[in-house]
Scaffold this motif. Structure first.
Motif, PDB file in Angstrom:
ATOM      1  N   UNK C 381      35.795   9.939 -10.298  1.00  0.00           N
ATOM      2  CA  UNK C 381      34.360   9.936 -10.579  1.00  0.00           C
ATOM      3  C   UNK C 381      33.573  10.398  -9.363  1.00  0.00           C
ATOM      4  N   UNK C 382      33.985   9.917  -8.199  1.00  0.00           N
ATOM      5  CA  UNK C 382      33.269  10.319  -6.983  1.00  0.00           C
ATOM      6  C   UNK C 382      33.299  11.836  -6.829  1.00  0.00           C
ATOM      7  N   UNK C 383      34.423  12.434  -7.124  1.00  0.00           N
ATOM      8  CA  UNK C 383      34.516  13.897  -7.009  1.00  0.00           C
ATOM      9  C   UNK C 383      33.639  14.588  -8.032  1.00  0.00           C
ATOM     10  N   UNK C 384      33.632  14.027  -9.231  1.00  0.00           N
ATOM     11  CA  UNK C 384      32.787  14.650 -10.251  1.00  0.00           C
ATOM     12  C   UNK C 384      31.325  14.539  -9.861  1.00  0.00           C
ATOM     13  N   UNK C 385      30.935  13.454  -9.301  1.00  0.00           N
ATOM     14  CA  UNK C 385      29.554  13.303  -8.854  1.00  0.00           C
ATOM     15  C   UNK C 385      29.243  14.221  -7.696  1.00  0.00           C
ATOM     16  N   UNK C 386      30.190  14.339  -6.839  1.00  0.00           N
ATOM     17  CA  UNK C 386      29.967  15.221  -5.686  1.00  0.00           C
ATOM     18  C   UNK C 386      29.714  16.633  -6.171  1.00  0.00           C
ATOM     19  N   UNK C 387      30.425  17.009  -7.259  1.00  0.00           N
ATOM     20  CA  UNK C 387      30.291  18.377  -7.776  1.00  0.00           C
ATOM     21  C   UNK C 387      28.878  18.667  -8.253  1.00  0.00           C
ATOM     22  N   UNK C 388      28.147  17.645  -8.657  1.00  0.00           N
ATOM     23  CA  UNK C 388      26.762  17.909  -9.060  1.00  0.00           C
ATOM     24  C   UNK C 388      25.783  17.539  -7.962  1.00  0.00           C
ATOM     25  N   UNK C 389      26.274  17.043  -6.863  1.00  0.00           N
ATOM     26  CA  UNK C 389      25.390  16.787  -5.735  1.00  0.00           C
ATOM     27  C   UNK C 389      25.038  15.334  -5.530  1.00  0.00           C
ATOM     28  N   UNK C 390      25.795  14.438  -6.137  1.00  0.00           N
ATOM     29  CA  UNK C 390      25.511  13.018  -5.908  1.00  0.00           C
ATOM     30  C   UNK C 390      26.591  12.467  -4.968  1.00  0.00           C
ATOM     31  N   UNK C 391      26.139  11.752  -3.973  1.00  0.00           N
ATOM     32  CA  UNK C 391      27.048  11.257  -2.934  1.00  0.00           C
ATOM     33  C   UNK C 391      27.269   9.761  -3.142  1.00  0.00           C
ATOM     34  N   UNK C 392      28.493   9.397  -3.471  1.00  0.00           N
ATOM     35  CA  UNK C 392      28.798   7.986  -3.702  1.00  0.00           C
ATOM     36  C   UNK C 392      29.854   7.531  -2.708  1.00  0.00           C
ATOM     37  N   UNK C 393      29.614   6.408  -2.071  1.00  0.00           N
ATOM     38  CA  UNK C 393      30.550   5.886  -1.066  1.00  0.00           C
ATOM     39  C   UNK C 393      31.377   4.767  -1.674  1.00  0.00           C
ATOM     40  N   UNK C 394      32.682   4.937  -1.632  1.00  0.00           N
ATOM     41  CA  UNK C 394      33.601   3.933  -2.191  1.00  0.00           C
ATOM     42  C   UNK C 394      34.045   2.957  -1.114  1.00  0.00           C
ATOM     43  N   UNK C 395      34.046   1.677  -1.468  1.00  0.00           N
ATOM     44  CA  UNK C 395      34.618   0.690  -0.543  1.00  0.00           C
ATOM     45  C   UNK C 395      35.582  -0.172  -1.341  1.00  0.00           C
ATOM     46  N   UNK C 396      36.809  -0.192  -0.926  1.00  0.00           N
ATOM     47  CA  UNK C 396      37.812  -0.979  -1.646  1.00  0.00           C
ATOM     48  C   UNK C 396      38.007  -2.296  -0.910  1.00  0.00           C
ATOM     49  N   UNK C 397      37.902  -3.390  -1.626  1.00  0.00           N
ATOM     50  CA  UNK C 397      38.037  -4.714  -0.994  1.00  0.00           C
ATOM     51  C   UNK C 397      39.082  -5.528  -1.709  1.00  0.00           C
ATOM     52  N   UNK C 398      39.256  -6.735  -1.208  1.00  0.00           N
ATOM     53  CA  UNK C 398      40.369  -7.550  -1.688  1.00  0.00           C
ATOM     54  C   UNK C 398      40.044  -8.417  -2.875  1.00  0.00           C
ATOM     55  N   UNK C 399      38.859  -8.932  -2.912  1.00  0.00           N
ATOM     56  CA  UNK C 399      38.594  -9.928  -3.941  1.00  0.00           C
ATOM     57  C   UNK C 399      37.169  -9.790  -4.448  1.00  0.00           C
ATOM     58  N   UNK C 400      36.950 -10.481  -5.525  1.00  0.00           N
ATOM     59  CA  UNK C 400      35.696 -10.326  -6.239  1.00  0.00           C
ATOM     60  C   UNK C 400      34.511 -10.811  -5.431  1.00  0.00           C
ATOM     61  N   UNK C 401      34.713 -11.851  -4.659  1.00  0.00           N
ATOM     62  CA  UNK C 401      33.580 -12.358  -3.876  1.00  0.00           C
ATOM     63  C   UNK C 401      33.048 -11.277  -2.959  1.00  0.00           C
ATOM     64  N   UNK C 402      33.938 -10.513  -2.394  1.00  0.00           N
ATOM     65  CA  UNK C 402      33.496  -9.440  -1.510  1.00  0.00           C
ATOM     66  C   UNK C 402      32.750  -8.371  -2.284  1.00  0.00           C
ATOM     67  N   UNK C 403      33.182  -8.135  -3.516  1.00  0.00           N
ATOM     68  CA  UNK C 403      32.463  -7.154  -4.325  1.00  0.00           C
ATOM     69  C   UNK C 403      31.035  -7.633  -4.566  1.00  0.00           C
ATOM     70  N   UNK C 404      30.932  -8.908  -4.901  1.00  0.00           N
ATOM     71  CA  UNK C 404      29.613  -9.410  -5.262  1.00  0.00           C
ATOM     72  C   UNK C 404      28.666  -9.524  -4.094  1.00  0.00           C
ATOM     73  N   UNK C 405      29.188  -9.654  -2.911  1.00  0.00           N
ATOM     74  CA  UNK C 405      28.281  -9.774  -1.771  1.00  0.00           C
ATOM     75  C   UNK C 405      27.927  -8.423  -1.173  1.00  0.00           C
ATOM     76  N   UNK C 406      28.610  -7.378  -1.603  1.00  0.00           N
ATOM     77  CA  UNK C 406      28.305  -6.063  -1.032  1.00  0.00           C
ATOM     78  C   UNK C 406      27.082  -5.469  -1.713  1.00  0.00           C
ATOM     79  N   UNK C 407      26.351  -4.596  -1.032  1.00  0.00           N
ATOM     80  CA  UNK C 407      25.255  -3.903  -1.723  1.00  0.00           C
ATOM     81  C   UNK C 407      25.844  -3.018  -2.807  1.00  0.00           C
TER      82      UNK C 407
END
Lengths: 673, 309, 517
Positions: C381-407
């Protein structure tokens, strides 16, 4: 001199030899592939009961030859020739036969006794092992035999010593234990490869005497390998001199040493410092020993020989027999050697002025190890105890003693590397810093191992210039010029300036160390055994160099050594140390001429010399130096002293002047006891 | 061996344990809230607050630390925040498996690696030497997960000789122990070879030969015991790696050991379990080092502890 | 002294060997061995433990009624024999008699009332309250009218009351056991239901063992014991089945299925399930995301077919927006806005050009393959977005709590709808009090709230459908909150001699009670 034969005579030529080496060659694998020949066609005969000396310096191949005789070299070494022992050819023997021969009829004793013993097993375990192997004993008989074996080689309290590990024993005791192990197989030939080189001089005398006694008892033959001509002269009836893998001269010891014909033999004798009452300038041979893979064409000694002719370079001379002697030389010497040039040892010293160094009751105490900072484990060690001396400007003071006497510790205190725990050290005002703080511009150090003292990654010039850089003296150009001047002063080719230390020979490295030490033009040099790691012929060069530098630059020199012969050559005044204390100090002539302290006398008597040869009446000093953990009460020397009186056991004698300039710490010498 | 030496070692051990637990304690609490992880997405804030209070997570860090230390001294290691089970029970339930796997692997490594290294040293420079060293290097270069999967494919799937996962008998241990032990065997072989070579080059070996002792006696009674001295130290390190090093192997073979429990607990911020395991690992390391010290002193009389002086 | 110390070192090893459980008893019950990726810490139907919990819980618990997949819009009676509407907001469930819990208790209306009671579900600090927002929101109370009748009262008139009770969190639990457990965690590890299997042993991280419930009211399953073994490594799971030490290897990625191609001992089973992958768009943290054009562009830039072909072997289908087939008549098939699965990069760029977006990085935090293919999909998806000019930053984490506290600007989800015959679950996400709109507040829309009330407050199909159409349009186009990617397919590998078909839902999941050899 008329010798009551203490040394077994040269046996008759027609007795069949016990061990005959015929055209022995040894090749090692070279670094870049191929083989390097280290021993080139040695022929040697050893007759039953005789003592043969094998003399040579590094790279001469003497040790390799002995190891080859028993096939103890690593598997990569190739041995050629025949090794005939009692009819059989060792070179072609099977493993089982060889193993029963080794340690059996032929035994070998090595140089560093503590290293030659398994560190993780007791002496008794290792001795019993050999007894089982060679005599098949077990049980009570085994234990009794072990105790008897140790007693026979003069180890006190043998039952106790059996339970000790090698690192618990002194060097001398280890060597005795090794000899005991060598005797378990009742050998008819004992090969002793530098058996005393790692030992103190008094211990050396004991061991050599022991070996001679054992020979007399058992009638076994002995091959004694050494670089020390004095040791050879004392023990061996016959001697073979080796150079660059070949025998260059061979014959009865007294004759060879009285009239050496080969220039190398003569040069060796001339290079050896003596402890006579005159000081001889050492006639050092130029150049360095050749490396096994890089021998010069023709005679290997030709580049260093002052009698070399074109024929010498063209062909390798053959070993020619001349009666009882053999010689490999095209242009040998005739007649006895010329007497050496005498050196006038100047008092030299400025006795009146402010002394350079004044030590008063100097002491260093090592505190016991503490567990967690609280619990003391082990005792405190008083390495140096109440040492007092004065070193005047321009003087050379020698500090002699055997291992553990504290002389190096004193040197370090004077250099500012150690802080004394007792007493006072005062210096001339130009030192400008507190005692216990190194003052490089005042005194520089020269240590024993030149390879270790030089940074392997830095070029020579950079290392010599380093002190100048650190002290911000001059600029790059002036430093460069100074480096060249120093190289010249120590006799080194300026082309070596950009070389790395490992490219240089031992002697050259030590010259570099001297040059670096002189870079800051210190008024004082402290040299701690600076020549011990060098071969005899090279040592002579550097000794003369140091003497010359000292005279020319008016250096004050504190010279520490265990080798009395070198001290005699260099030092104007000598102080003898024993167990952390000074026992005698005197001008060199007086000390060597008429020593007053019993220990000094014993020390001097123990030094072997080619002139003196065998001395049957000489009784080596008994016993061992005391452990620093438990020094004897009163005079520390009294347990070993033949003249000990009751007072000596109780009260420590003070160092008091006996004659003009000669001070002794001995009750008997002063007539107090 | 005297009492003061032992006492000093034990004190140092206790200090190490305390340091380990403290570090883990602080680091874990700085990253990720266990309550949120447990309850996931769709829980209201009130539930989270209640659970944080239950686990004492709402208190200041220092207070939590002191409370934890106190409970430790009473032998209470806390409860798993994920499952509510006792952290100690959880860990002890898995520990025997880790010990089994680690123990057998270590044994395999020693039985394969050390003889191989010694043989290579004795045959130095020959084809045997090169082959053994090549095998040794390959064995610790091949990652655990590759070796494990390949072993399963060949021995479990293809031939059906050995079970591919789980516990249940001695045969279940074979493949996991081989996977874990092979790498260590390679390391040991290298060290054994260099230790043996170094010892064989020592003067006393030549002295023993010169005394006419048979080659066998020289090798096995003189050389090998001295070569064993540095190996004992290395074995001490390996024992410490018993737990952590087995994580990948445990995952591949579904071996219910402590390693996997540790990784899962860290991910889920199951604090009590992680702390209990860290304490246990630290204790194991410390114990292993103590044993190494004692063994070394026994083997090497030159060490000061041996003389007690 | 020395030997003693060394001997001590051996003792733990001997002890360890002695402690290991030996091989299973010789008189083995008929055991079904299932290799799973992980097991949950407890077996509680209302606790969101993901698919690995659902497997276990599905064999242990039952609902009052189930969705009838054969006839859309109808329900099958399970624990309730029949049910009747009292009024627009009340339904009475008449319980089957003689149903025995795992602990021997008879099923009564008290259990039903307790299952949905304040302690467990309704109170603000109740441990399963989270499920309210998502699934059981409209419930006001459930009470026991008499021993075998339970009355469910909704907050307001609700057309889908019965359907609510077919969901996983609505499975019935035993009141006595819950209260006796002392704590929620203890209850989870010793839970009691009415299903064909009961919990025998739960060792987190290792296995779950279920034994046959002897007094089960329904058809007796063939296998007397189910063993869910945790085998995290996929390859080992498959090998286990091929070698015969496992009967089923669950959750096998599509590209691993060829391991059993052509093999006789094992085969692949499975297919599409009632679950879809979707992307939430959050405007909570980043003002840029308030821009409608940007959010539209995000959806238009995705080539969904390509993802299903590349990562899933083409098995999943692309749904028509946030809808699924069992919605039945409520499905909107005629849109007057772009189809949700439109792939139009040019249009995406045109939309972008009208927005204020200038290439700033948008944040997407996700877990490390908690869902199969999660990370690979995100990267695509990130690549597809990049192709139209949208820049998305992926961050892979360990657990759900970290997902929920991230922006969070973008977040992925795996949404199961279990064949719910109504769009109601969408409101559970985006409507009033919903998971997205209220609990996490990533996106919220007053109009949708209002329309949601309309949709759930009326029983008139036309009114409801009209409301649904407008809701769908808002969340997909007018004020984009989400866009669907594709449905999911789940595959397992099973022994060929095993007769078994998994369900195509998360609830029920594996239907192991129907397996036989």
């Amino acid at each position: 001199m008329d010798v009551a034969l203490a040394v077994p005579p040269v046996t008759r030529v027609d007795t069949p030899p016990l061990l005959a080496l015929w055209q022995i060659t040894v090749d090692f694998a070279a670094r870049g592939g191929g083989m390097v020949r280290v021993v080139h066609g040695i022929d040697l005969d050893i007759r039953p009961g005789e003592t043969l000396g094998l003399v040579g310096e590094s790279g001469s191949g003497k040790s390799v030859t002995c190891l080859a005789a028993l096939r103890l070299l690593p598997a990569e070494a190739q041995i050629g020739g025949r090794i005939a022992f009692d009819g059989a050819d060792i070179a072609r023997m099977g493993a089982a036969q060889l193993q029963s021969l080794r340690g059996g009829r032929i035994a070998i004793v090595f140089q560093d006794p503590a290293a030659a013993l398994n560190p993780t097993q007791t002496i008794g375990w290792q001795l019993r092992e050999r007894l089982v192997r060679h005599q098949g004993l077990r049980g009570e008989a085994l234990q009794a035999a072990a105790i008897a074996a140790l007693a026979r080689v003069g180890i006190a309290d043998p039952a106790q010593r059996l339970e000790d590990y090698p690192h618990h024993l002194s060097g001398g005791m280890c060597q005795r234990a090794m000899i005991a192990m060598a005797l378990t197989g009742k050998p008819s030939l004992l090969i002793a490869d530098e058996p005393t080189t790692a030992l103190d001089v008094t211990t050396q005398a004991q061991i050599l005497a022991l070996l001679r006694d054992l020979q007399r008892e058992t009638g076994m033959a002995m091959v004694l390998v050494s670089h020390d001509l004095g040791v050879i002269a004392e023990s061996c009836a016959r001697v073979a001199v080796m150079y660059a893998g070949r025998i260059v001269e061979q014959g009865p010891t007294t004759e060879i040493f009285a009239t050496p014909r080969h220039p190398y033999t003569r040069g060796l004798l001339d290079s050896l410092p003596r402890i006579d009452h005159v000081v001889a300038r050492l006639a050092a041979m130029p150049g360095a020993l050749p490396q096994p893979g890089r021998l010069p064409p023709g005679c290997s000694f030709a580049p260093r020989c002052d009698r070399a002719r074109p024929a010498c370079v063209a062909n390798m001379p053959r070993l020619e027999m001349q009666g009882a002697r053999a010689l490999r030389c095209l242009h040998p010497h005739d007649g006895p050697p010329a007497p050496p040039g005498i050196v006038q040892m100047e008092p030299g010293a400025d006795q009146q002025g402010v002394p350079m160094v004044e030590a008063q009751a100097l002491g260093l105490r090592y505190a016991p190890r503490r567990l967690l900072g609280l619990f003391a484990r082990g005792a405190a060690v008083q390495a140096v105890d109440g040492v007092s001396f004065t070193l005047h400007r321009g003087e050379t003071l020698g500090l002699v003693g055997e291992s553990g006497c504290g002389k190096s510790t004193v040197a370090r205190m004077v250099a500012g590397l150690l802080t004394p725990s007792n007493g006072a050290l005062r210096f001339a005002p130009e030192r400008n810093a507190a005692p216990g703080v190194p003052a490089p511009r005042f005194a520089q150090l020269v240590f024993q191992d030149p390879l270790g003292a030089l940074d392997p990654r830095q070029r020579i010039a950079a290392q010599i210039a380093e002190p100048l850089e650190i002290h911000r003296i001059g600029n790059a150009a002036s430093r460069r010029a100074e480096v060249l001047r120093l190289l010249d002063a120590v006799g080194l080719d300026p082309a070596l300036a950009e070389a790395f230390p490992h490219r240089l020979s031992g002697g050259q490295r030590q010259r570099v160390v001297l040059a670096r030490a002189l870079a800051l033009r210190p008024p004082m040099l402290i040299a701690d055994e600076p020549f011990s790691a060098l071969d005899v012929s090279v040592q002579a060069q550097v000794i003369e160099l140091l003497a010359e530098l000292q005279a020319r630059e008016a250096l004050t020199l504190l010279f520490i050594s265990h080798d009395l012969r070198v001290v005699r050559r260099i030092c104007g005044r000598v102080a003898v140390m024993y167990a952390g204390r000074i026992v005698e100090t005197a001008p060199a002539e007086r000390l060597f001429g008429s020593p007053q302290h019993p220990y000094t006398q014993a020390l001097l008597a123990a030094v072997p010399s080619p002139d003196l040869g065998a001395r049957p009446s000489h009784q080596p000093l008994r016993g061992e130096p005391p452990s620093p953990l438990r020094p004897p009460p009163g005079c520390r020397f009294h347990p070993r002293c033949a003249m000990a009186r009751p007072l000596c056991r109780v009260e420590a004698p003070a160092l008091r002047e006996l004659f003009q300039g000669q001070a002794v710490a001995c009750h008997v010498a002063h007539g107090d006891a | 061996m005297n009492g003061a030496w032992m006492a000093a070692k034990l004190l140092r051990a206790a200090a190490t344990l305390l340091l380990a637990v403290t570090v883990v304690f602080i680091v874990l609490r700085l990253a990720g809230d266990p309550a949120e992880i447990l309850f996931g997405d769709n829980v209201g804030e009130e539930s989270l607050i209640r659970y944080r209070a239950l686990w004492g997570l709402d208190q200041p860090l220092g207070v939590q630390y002191l409370l934890y230390l106190r409970s430790l001294l009473l032998g209470d290691f806390g409860l798993s925040s994920q499952s509510g089970a006792s952290a100690w029970q959880l860990m002890m339930g898995r520990l025997p498996y880790t010990l089994q796997l680690g123990g057998v692997s270590l044994l395999l490594a020693v039985l394969i690696g050390i003889p191989a290294g010694v043989a290579a040293a004795l045959a130095r420079g020959s084809l045997t030497d090169r082959v053994v060293m090549l095998a040794a290097v390959s064995s610790f270069c091949i990652p655990n997960f590759v070796l494990g999967v390949v072993l399963i494919l060949v021995f479990a799937e293809q031939f059906g000789w050995l079970p591919s996962h789980g516990t249940g008998g001695i045969w279940h241990l074979v493949l996991p122990a081989l996977t874990l032990g092979t790498g260590w065997a390679g390391v040991l072989a290298r060290f054994a070879r260099s230790a043996m070579l170094e010892v064989l080059g020592q003067p006393y070996i030549r002295g023993a030969r010169a005394s006419g002792l048979t080659e066998g006696r020289v090798r096995w009674r003189h050389a090998l015991p001295n070569a064993a001295i540095p190996l004992v130290t290395i074995l001490g390190f390996m024992v410490g790696g018993l737990v952590a090093g087995a994580i990948v192997t445990e995952s591949i073979f579904a071996w219910p050991g402590v390693g996997r429990l540790l990784v899962d607990s860290v991910k889920l911020r199951d604090l009590a379990v992680v702390q209990a395991i860290v304490l246990m690992v630290a204790a194991t390391m410390v114990a292993a080092n103590l044993v190494v010290d004692v063994l070394s002193a026994w083997l090497n009389p030159r060490l000061p502890a041996a003389t007690g002086a | 002294m020395m030997p003693t110390r060394r001997q001590l070192g051996i003792v733990p090893i001997i002890a360890a060997a002695a402690l290991t459980p030996g091989t299973a008893a010789a008189q083995a019950p008929r055991v079904l061995n299932i290799g799973v990726n992980r097991v949950s810490v407890g077996a509680e139907p209302a606790f969101d433990g993901g698919i690995h919990q659902a497997k276990v819980v599905g064999e242990m618990f039952e609902n009052l009624l189930d969705v009838d997949y054969v006839t859309p819009g109808r329900f099958k009676p399970v624990l309730a024999e029949r049910w009747s509407r009292v009024d627009g907001r009340t339904v009475d469930f008449h319980l089957r008699r003689g149903v025995t819990f795992h602990n021997g208790d008879e099923l009564t209306a008290e259990d039903v009332a307790f299952t949905f009671g304040p302690e467990r579900l309704l109170n603000a600090d109740a441990p399963t309250r989270g499920e309210l927002g998502r699934h059981m929101g409209p419930i006001e109370r459930v009470e026991a009218v008499d021993r075998y009748t339970a009355r469910a009262v909704m907050r307001g008139d609700n057309p889908v009351i019965e359907a609510l009770f077919t969901q996983r969190p609505a499975a019935i639990i035993n009141r006595r056991a819950y209260l006796a457990a002392g704590s929620f965690e203890a209850w989870m590890r010793a839970s009691v239901g009415t299903g064909p299997y009961r919990l025998r042993e739960l060792t987190p991280g290792r296995h779950v063992i279920l034994d046959l419930h002897g007094a089960y009211w329904g058809a007796k399953p063939h296998f007397e014991r189910l063993v869910f073994q945790v085998i995290p490594e996929v390859s080992t799971r498959i090998s286990g089945v091929i070698a015969g030490s496992l009967d089923i290897a669950a959750d096998i990625p599509v590209d691993q299925l060829r391991r059993v191609q052509g093999r006789r001992e094992a085969r692949a089973v499975g297919g599409p399930v009632n679950n879809m992958r979707a992307i939430y768009l959050s405007r909570r943290d980043n003002p840029l995301m308030r821009d409608v054009a940007l959010r539209r562009a995000l959806g238009l830039a995705i080539d969904r077919q390509r993802i299903t072909r590349a990562l899933w072997g083409g098995h999943p289908s692309v749904p028509e927006g946030m809808q699924w087939p069992t919605m039945g008549a409520m499905r909107i098939t005629d849109r007057d806005w772009p189809h949700a699965a439109t792939f139009d990069p040019d249009e995406a760029r045109r939309q972008l050009a009208t927005s204020a977006y200038r290439g700033e990085a948008l944040n997407w935090t996700l877990m490390n393959n908690y869902y199969i293919n999660e990370v690979a999909t995100a990267e695509a998806l990130v690549e597809m977005w990049r192709a139209v000019g949208i820049n998305v930053r992926l961050t892979v984490v360990e657990n759900r709590a970290q997902v929920n506290t991230a922006p969070l600007d973008i977040r992925n989800t795996s949404m199961d709808y279990d064949g719910f015959p109504d769009p109601f679950p969408i409101l559970g996400q985006f409507g009033r009090g919903g998971f997205v709109s209220s609990i996490h507040r990533w996106w919220q829309n007053d109009e949708v709230d209002r329309l949601g009330d309309e949709m759930m407050g009326s029983t008139d199909p036309a009114v409801r459908k009209a409301a649904w159409r407008r809701i769908l349009r808002i969340i997909e186009w007018d004020d984009p909150a989400v866009f669907a990617l594709h449905t999911t397919a789940a595959f397992h590998i099973a022994r060929s001699d095993l007769t078994w078909t998994p369900a195509n839902s998360e609830w029920p999941m594996m239907q192991l009670a129907t397996a036989r050899r």
